[in-house]
Design a protein around this motif. Structure first.
Motif, PDB file in Angstrom:
ATOM      1  N   TYR A  35       3.445-122.082  -4.627  1.00  0.00           N
ATOM      2  CA  TYR A  35       2.371-122.725  -3.866  1.00  0.00           C
ATOM      3  C   TYR A  35       2.019-124.070  -4.496  1.00  0.00           C
ATOM      4  O   TYR A  35       1.845-125.067  -3.795  1.00  0.00           O
ATOM      5  CB  TYR A  35       1.146-121.803  -3.826  1.00  0.00           C
ATOM      6  CG  TYR A  35       0.047-122.313  -2.935  1.00  0.00           C
ATOM      7  CD1 TYR A  35       0.076-122.070  -1.567  1.00  0.00           C
ATOM      8  CD2 TYR A  35      -1.025-123.037  -3.447  1.00  0.00           C
ATOM      9  CE1 TYR A  35      -0.933-122.537  -0.731  1.00  0.00           C
ATOM     10  CE2 TYR A  35      -2.033-123.499  -2.629  1.00  0.00           C
ATOM     11  CZ  TYR A  35      -1.984-123.245  -1.273  1.00  0.00           C
ATOM     12  OH  TYR A  35      -2.985-123.722  -0.459  1.00  0.00           O
ATOM     13  N   GLU A  36       1.915-124.087  -5.809  1.00  0.00           N
ATOM     14  CA  GLU A  36       1.593-125.343  -6.495  1.00  0.00           C
ATOM     15  C   GLU A  36       2.704-126.380  -6.318  1.00  0.00           C
ATOM     16  O   GLU A  36       2.423-127.568  -6.164  1.00  0.00           O
ATOM     17  CB  GLU A  36       1.286-125.087  -7.966  1.00  0.00           C
ATOM     18  CG  GLU A  36      -0.044-124.385  -8.152  1.00  0.00           C
ATOM     19  CD  GLU A  36      -0.483-124.285  -9.594  1.00  0.00           C
ATOM     20  OE1 GLU A  36       0.291-124.640 -10.515  1.00  0.00           O
ATOM     21  OE2 GLU A  36      -1.622-123.826  -9.801  1.00  0.00           O
ATOM     22  N   ARG A  37       3.954-125.943  -6.317  1.00  0.00           N
ATOM     23  CA  ARG A  37       5.053-126.893  -6.083  1.00  0.00           C
ATOM     24  C   ARG A  37       4.924-127.537  -4.704  1.00  0.00           C
ATOM     25  O   ARG A  37       5.135-128.736  -4.556  1.00  0.00           O
ATOM     26  CB  ARG A  37       6.413-126.193  -6.215  1.00  0.00           C
ATOM     27  CG  ARG A  37       6.921-126.087  -7.634  1.00  0.00           C
ATOM     28  CD  ARG A  37       8.382-125.651  -7.698  1.00  0.00           C
ATOM     29  NE  ARG A  37       8.651-124.380  -7.037  1.00  0.00           N
ATOM     30  CZ  ARG A  37       8.483-123.179  -7.592  1.00  0.00           C
ATOM     31  NH1 ARG A  37       8.040-123.070  -8.830  1.00  0.00           N
ATOM     32  NH2 ARG A  37       8.766-122.083  -6.916  1.00  0.00           N
ATOM     33  N   HIS A  39       2.326-128.194  -3.186  1.00  0.00           N
ATOM     34  CA  HIS A  39       1.139-129.056  -3.107  1.00  0.00           C
ATOM     35  C   HIS A  39       1.145-130.209  -4.110  1.00  0.00           C
ATOM     36  O   HIS A  39       0.180-130.963  -4.173  1.00  0.00           O
ATOM     37  CB  HIS A  39      -0.132-128.206  -3.258  1.00  0.00           C
ATOM     38  CG  HIS A  39      -0.395-127.395  -2.027  1.00  0.00           C
ATOM     39  ND1 HIS A  39       0.241-126.192  -1.791  1.00  0.00           N
ATOM     40  CD2 HIS A  39      -1.172-127.640  -0.946  1.00  0.00           C
ATOM     41  CE1 HIS A  39      -0.160-125.724  -0.617  1.00  0.00           C
ATOM     42  NE2 HIS A  39      -1.007-126.588  -0.079  1.00  0.00           N
ATOM     43  N   ARG A  40       2.222-130.383  -4.832  1.00  0.00           N
ATOM     44  CA  ARG A  40       2.301-131.539  -5.740  1.00  0.00           C
ATOM     45  C   ARG A  40       2.441-132.806  -4.888  1.00  0.00           C
ATOM     46  O   ARG A  40       2.749-132.731  -3.690  1.00  0.00           O
ATOM     47  CB  ARG A  40       3.463-131.376  -6.711  1.00  0.00           C
ATOM     48  CG  ARG A  40       4.811-131.468  -6.045  1.00  0.00           C
ATOM     49  CD  ARG A  40       5.960-131.307  -7.038  1.00  0.00           C
ATOM     50  NE  ARG A  40       7.199-131.488  -6.343  1.00  0.00           N
ATOM     51  CZ  ARG A  40       8.039-130.508  -6.028  1.00  0.00           C
ATOM     52  NH1 ARG A  40       7.774-129.273  -6.380  1.00  0.00           N
ATOM     53  NH2 ARG A  40       9.155-130.778  -5.380  1.00  0.00           N
ATOM     54  N   ARG A  64      -7.658-124.513  -8.129  1.00  0.00           N
ATOM     55  CA  ARG A  64      -7.293-123.104  -8.323  1.00  0.00           C
ATOM     56  C   ARG A  64      -7.898-122.570  -9.600  1.00  0.00           C
ATOM     57  O   ARG A  64      -7.895-123.225 -10.631  1.00  0.00           O
ATOM     58  CB  ARG A  64      -5.766-122.955  -8.382  1.00  0.00           C
ATOM     59  CG  ARG A  64      -5.311-121.509  -8.494  1.00  0.00           C
ATOM     60  CD  ARG A  64      -3.805-121.378  -8.481  1.00  0.00           C
ATOM     61  NE  ARG A  64      -3.175-121.907  -9.686  1.00  0.00           N
ATOM     62  CZ  ARG A  64      -3.101-121.263 -10.850  1.00  0.00           C
ATOM     63  NH1 ARG A  64      -3.611-120.061 -10.992  1.00  0.00           N
ATOM     64  NH2 ARG A  64      -2.505-121.840 -11.879  1.00  0.00           N
ATOM     65  N   LEU A  69      -8.421-120.043  -4.576  1.00  0.00           N
ATOM     66  CA  LEU A  69      -8.347-121.460  -4.256  1.00  0.00           C
ATOM     67  C   LEU A  69      -9.698-121.941  -3.737  1.00  0.00           C
ATOM     68  O   LEU A  69     -10.392-121.200  -3.030  1.00  0.00           O
ATOM     69  CB  LEU A  69      -7.294-121.719  -3.170  1.00  0.00           C
ATOM     70  CG  LEU A  69      -5.869-121.325  -3.498  1.00  0.00           C
ATOM     71  CD1 LEU A  69      -4.986-121.519  -2.266  1.00  0.00           C
ATOM     72  CD2 LEU A  69      -5.335-122.112  -4.676  1.00  0.00           C
TER      73      LEU A  69
END
Length: 139
Positions: A35-37, A39-40, A64, A69
């Motif tokens: 998920y973080e990837r 949203h980078r 987060r 979130l």
């Protein structure tokens, strides 16, 4: 309201209205990392970023803490949440993005049926607190 985040990325100079939302991720380190990837910087498809900006959203951040979130959305004067939802429901790029994101996300326990990001209620604002009394100078 002029607003700037801790890292300076949420700098808004026009009048805005702040909306805050919560959502959970599946508590799985690999899914959270995925998920973080997505949203980078440069991660979300251009059509998604364009859709957000064209809706009158002046600034948006997702924070987060563990699997929870927090979304902070600064809406400009032209933002209409109902209109944005209607447009999203027929936009194939947004539909595909939401389907992709749903593999990582799950609603919070108190979310209404079908609700994804649940609105958070503001319960405190420093600006609304009275100034403390000024202490008398010591002799």
């Amino acid at each position: 309201m002029a607003l700037e985040s801790v890292d300076g990325s949420m700098d808004v100079s026009e009048p805005t209205t702040r909306h805050c939302f919560v959502l959970d991720l599946h508590d799985d380190p690999e899914l959270i990392a995925g998920y973080e990837r997505w949203h980078r910087p440069g991660g979300p498809p251009v059509a998604i970023t364009r859709s957000i900006r064209q809706a009158g959203i002046a600034a948006l951040e997702i924070w987060r803490a563990g699997p929870r979130l927090f979304m902070i959305l600064e809406a400009g004067p032209d933002y209409d949440a109902a209109r944005k939802a209607e447009q999203d429901a027929t936009d194939p790029d947004v539909i595909a993005w939401e389907q992709l994101m749903w593999q990582f996300q799950r609603p919070v326990a108190w979310a209404a049926p079908g609700e994804k990001w649940a609105a958070a209620a503001r319960i405190y604002a420093l600006a609304e607190q009275p100034d403390p009394p000024v202490a008398a100078p010591s002799a």
